[in-house]
Design a protein around this motif. Structure first.
Motif, short mmCIF file in Angstrom:
data_model
loop_
_atom_site.label_atom_id
_atom_site.label_comp_id
_atom_site.label_asym_id
_atom_site.label_seq_id
_atom_site.Cartn_x
_atom_site.Cartn_y
_atom_site.Cartn_z
N ALA A 68 -1.33 3.21 7.64
CA ALA A 68 -2.70 3.09 8.12
C ALA A 68 -3.28 4.18 8.60
CB ALA A 68 -1.88 2.09 9.24
N VAL A 69 -4.59 3.55 9.29
CA VAL A 69 -5.41 5.45 9.50
C VAL A 69 -5.77 4.87 10.86
CG1 VAL A 69 -7.42 4.39 8.71
CG2 VAL A 69 -7.21 6.75 8.96
N LEU A 127 -0.54 7.28 9.69
CA LEU A 127 0.06 6.61 9.77
C LEU A 127 1.27 6.11 8.66
CD1 LEU A 127 0.49 5.19 13.04
CD2 LEU A 127 1.31 7.55 12.68
N ASN A 128 2.41 6.54 8.26
CA ASN A 128 2.90 6.54 6.41
C ASN A 128 4.10 6.15 6.46
OD1 ASN A 128 4.28 7.93 4.36
ND2 ASN A 128 2.66 7.41 3.67
N ILE A 129 4.23 5.13 6.04
CA ILE A 129 5.36 4.64 5.72
C ILE A 129 6.24 5.10 4.15
CG2 ILE A 129 7.30 3.11 5.31
CD1 ILE A 129 6.55 2.28 8.54
N THR A 130 7.34 6.04 3.32
CA THR A 130 7.46 6.08 2.32
C THR A 130 9.20 5.12 2.26
OG1 THR A 130 5.52 7.44 2.37
CG2 THR A 130 7.20 7.90 0.27
N VAL A 131 8.85 4.84 1.17
CA VAL A 131 10.07 4.06 1.10
C VAL A 131 10.88 3.77 -0.35
CG1 VAL A 131 10.16 2.11 3.33
CG2 VAL A 131 9.42 1.58 1.03
N PRO A 132 12.26 3.54 -0.52
CA PRO A 132 12.44 3.19 -2.16
C PRO A 132 11.93 1.92 -2.18
CG PRO A 132 15.07 3.78 -0.46
CD PRO A 132 13.58 3.70 0.35
N SER A 133 11.34 1.93 -3.67
CA SER A 133 11.01 1.04 -4.32
C SER A 133 11.37 0.20 -4.42
CB SER A 133 9.37 1.34 -5.73
OG SER A 133 10.82 2.13 -6.22
N THR A 189 2.29 11.20 19.56
CA THR A 189 2.04 10.10 18.82
C THR A 189 3.38 10.31 18.58
OG1 THR A 189 0.46 10.94 17.23
CG2 THR A 189 1.67 9.96 15.71
N ARG A 190 4.28 10.95 18.52
CA ARG A 190 5.47 10.67 18.95
C ARG A 190 6.11 9.11 19.18
NH1 ARG A 190 11.47 12.66 16.90
NH2 ARG A 190 9.55 14.06 16.20
N PRO A 191 6.62 8.78 20.19
CA PRO A 191 6.87 7.47 21.06
C PRO A 191 6.34 6.41 19.63
CG PRO A 191 5.41 8.60 22.67
CD PRO A 191 5.01 8.98 21.55
N ILE A 192 5.25 6.55 18.80
CA ILE A 192 4.61 5.47 18.35
C ILE A 192 5.32 5.26 16.76
CG2 ILE A 192 2.58 4.67 16.61
CD1 ILE A 192 0.46 5.40 19.27
N LEU A 193 5.76 6.60 17.02
CA LEU A 193 6.81 6.64 15.11
C LEU A 193 7.91 6.89 15.36
CD1 LEU A 193 5.73 10.51 14.06
CD2 LEU A 193 4.92 8.05 13.96
N GLU A 194 8.62 6.61 17.00
CA GLU A 194 9.91 6.21 17.05
C GLU A 194 9.80 4.73 17.12
OE1 GLU A 194 10.35 8.56 20.61
OE2 GLU A 194 11.22 10.00 19.98
N ARG A 248 -0.82 -1.28 10.96
CA ARG A 248 -2.19 -1.50 12.03
C ARG A 248 -2.15 -1.36 13.31
NH1 ARG A 248 -5.84 0.18 12.32
NH2 ARG A 248 -7.09 -1.37 12.64
N GLU A 249 -1.17 -2.22 13.91
CA GLU A 249 -1.04 -2.23 15.04
C GLU A 249 -0.40 -0.81 15.75
OE1 GLU A 249 2.10 -5.11 15.92
OE2 GLU A 249 0.57 -6.86 15.95
N ALA A 250 -0.02 0.17 14.99
CA ALA A 250 0.30 1.39 15.93
C ALA A 250 -0.86 2.11 15.74
CB ALA A 250 1.74 1.56 14.65
N ALA A 251 -1.13 2.08 14.49
CA ALA A 251 -2.35 3.57 14.44
C ALA A 251 -3.13 2.68 15.77
CB ALA A 251 -3.55 3.11 13.14
N LEU A 252 -3.94 1.11 15.63
CA LEU A 252 -4.69 0.90 16.88
C LEU A 252 -4.26 1.40 18.57
CD1 LEU A 252 -5.55 -2.42 16.29
CD2 LEU A 252 -7.56 -0.43 15.88
N GLU A 253 -3.16 1.52 18.67
CA GLU A 253 -2.20 2.01 19.58
C GLU A 253 -2.95 3.71 19.65
OE1 GLU A 253 2.16 2.56 22.31
OE2 GLU A 253 1.75 1.61 20.31
N LEU A 254 -2.82 4.19 18.50
CA LEU A 254 -2.56 5.56 18.89
C LEU A 254 -4.11 6.09 19.45
CD1 LEU A 254 -2.37 8.63 17.88
CD2 LEU A 254 -2.55 8.48 15.36
#
Length: 278
Positions: free
Chosen positions: A229-230, A242-248, A113-118, A264-270
């Protein structure tokens, strides 16, 4: 019971990618041992079945003749990788597979997963998290920090399932009886934006299941917003989030929903990285 989503200190700070490169990622077609390939294909088919298959059913789905399938299933059963019900003759994944999975730990998932996260962190400039379910809790396995100077740190934070984007996706894939049990419990109102009406939450998580994507905007903390995305297995059950948490303050609700496409594209790649033959 299952109200808490734990973003705990199992976050792997700065865990780097493996130096090993998968054959599939390198563009080279690996040379496979046919008998091993067939046996593992049978195991994959059993794992992906909605109900335990018979020998003839799993042979057909794997594209093998019954005699070959029977010999391979007998071998898999010997090593406890599959189990055969003595009454029905149907097969399930055996304890041996769980034993091997437990021995592997989370390292292979983190490495793949690390390359996708990066890439996500570089493209979006935000911190990106890898989460998995452990019982009725979501655990952060890895993170990659973005370039934004203000970051949200999820370590040691408990987020009720109905308040977070990852939690909503977790609820969306629960068996119906477990979901109804959850919705029958009082839903705590943590902020004015928290969804506490069971009917509204059911509608929200039904959409999350269909989209394989969910958001939460100021529902747990006024300063937080999140999108998840799951990645699912062949039975359409969650493997990782795969989660992104940001300042609102940095995102409007439409801008948060716009993260649907990259996540979603990242989740499909995973999924492609984790599932053979996809």
């Amino acid at each position: 019971m299952m109200q808490q989503l734990s973003h705990n200190d199992s976050v792997r700070r700065g865990a780097g990618p493996s130096q090993d490169t998968d054959a599939a990622d390198s563009g080279h077609q690996p040379k496979l041992v046919q008998s091993v390939e067939r046996a593992l294909t049978l195991l994959e088919e059993i794992a992906a079945s909605d109900k335990p298959p018979s020998a003839s059913e799993v042979a057909e789905s794997a594209g093998l003749n019954r005699g070959t399938a029977w010999r391979l299933l007998t071998t898999l059963e010997h090593f406890q990788l599959v189990e055969r019900d003595v009454l029905s003759g149907r097969y399930t994944v055996g304890f041996g597979a769980h034993r091997i999975a437990a021995a592997s730990g989370a390292t292979p998932l983190i490495r793949r997963t690390r390359p996708i996260l990066e890439r996500l962190a570089a493209d979006l400039g935000e911190c990106v998290y890898l989460e998995v379910a452990h019982g009725h809790t979501l655990v952060v396995l890895d993170e990659v920090r973005g370039r934004r100077p203000v970051r949200v740190d999820l370590a040691n934070i408990d987020v009720p399932l109905h308040c977070g984007s990852a939690g909503k996706l977790f609820l969306a894939f629960l068996p119906p009886d477990e979901l109804e049990e959850f919705l029958a419990t009082p839903l705590e109102e943590i902020t004015p934006h928290t969804i506490t009406d069971p009917a509204t939450l059911r509608e929200t998580i039904n959409k999350a299941r269909a989209d394989r994507f969910a958001t939460a905007y100021q529902e747990h903390l006024p300063d937080w917003a999140g999108a998840t995305a799951v990645a699912c297995d062949r039975r359409a059950q969650p493997m990782a989030y795969l989660n992104i948490t940001v300042p609102s303050y940095a995102y409007s609700k439409p801008e948060l929903r716009a993260l649907t496409i990259p996540l979603r594209e990242a989740a499909l790649e995973l999924e492609r990285r984790l599932l053979p033959g996809t």
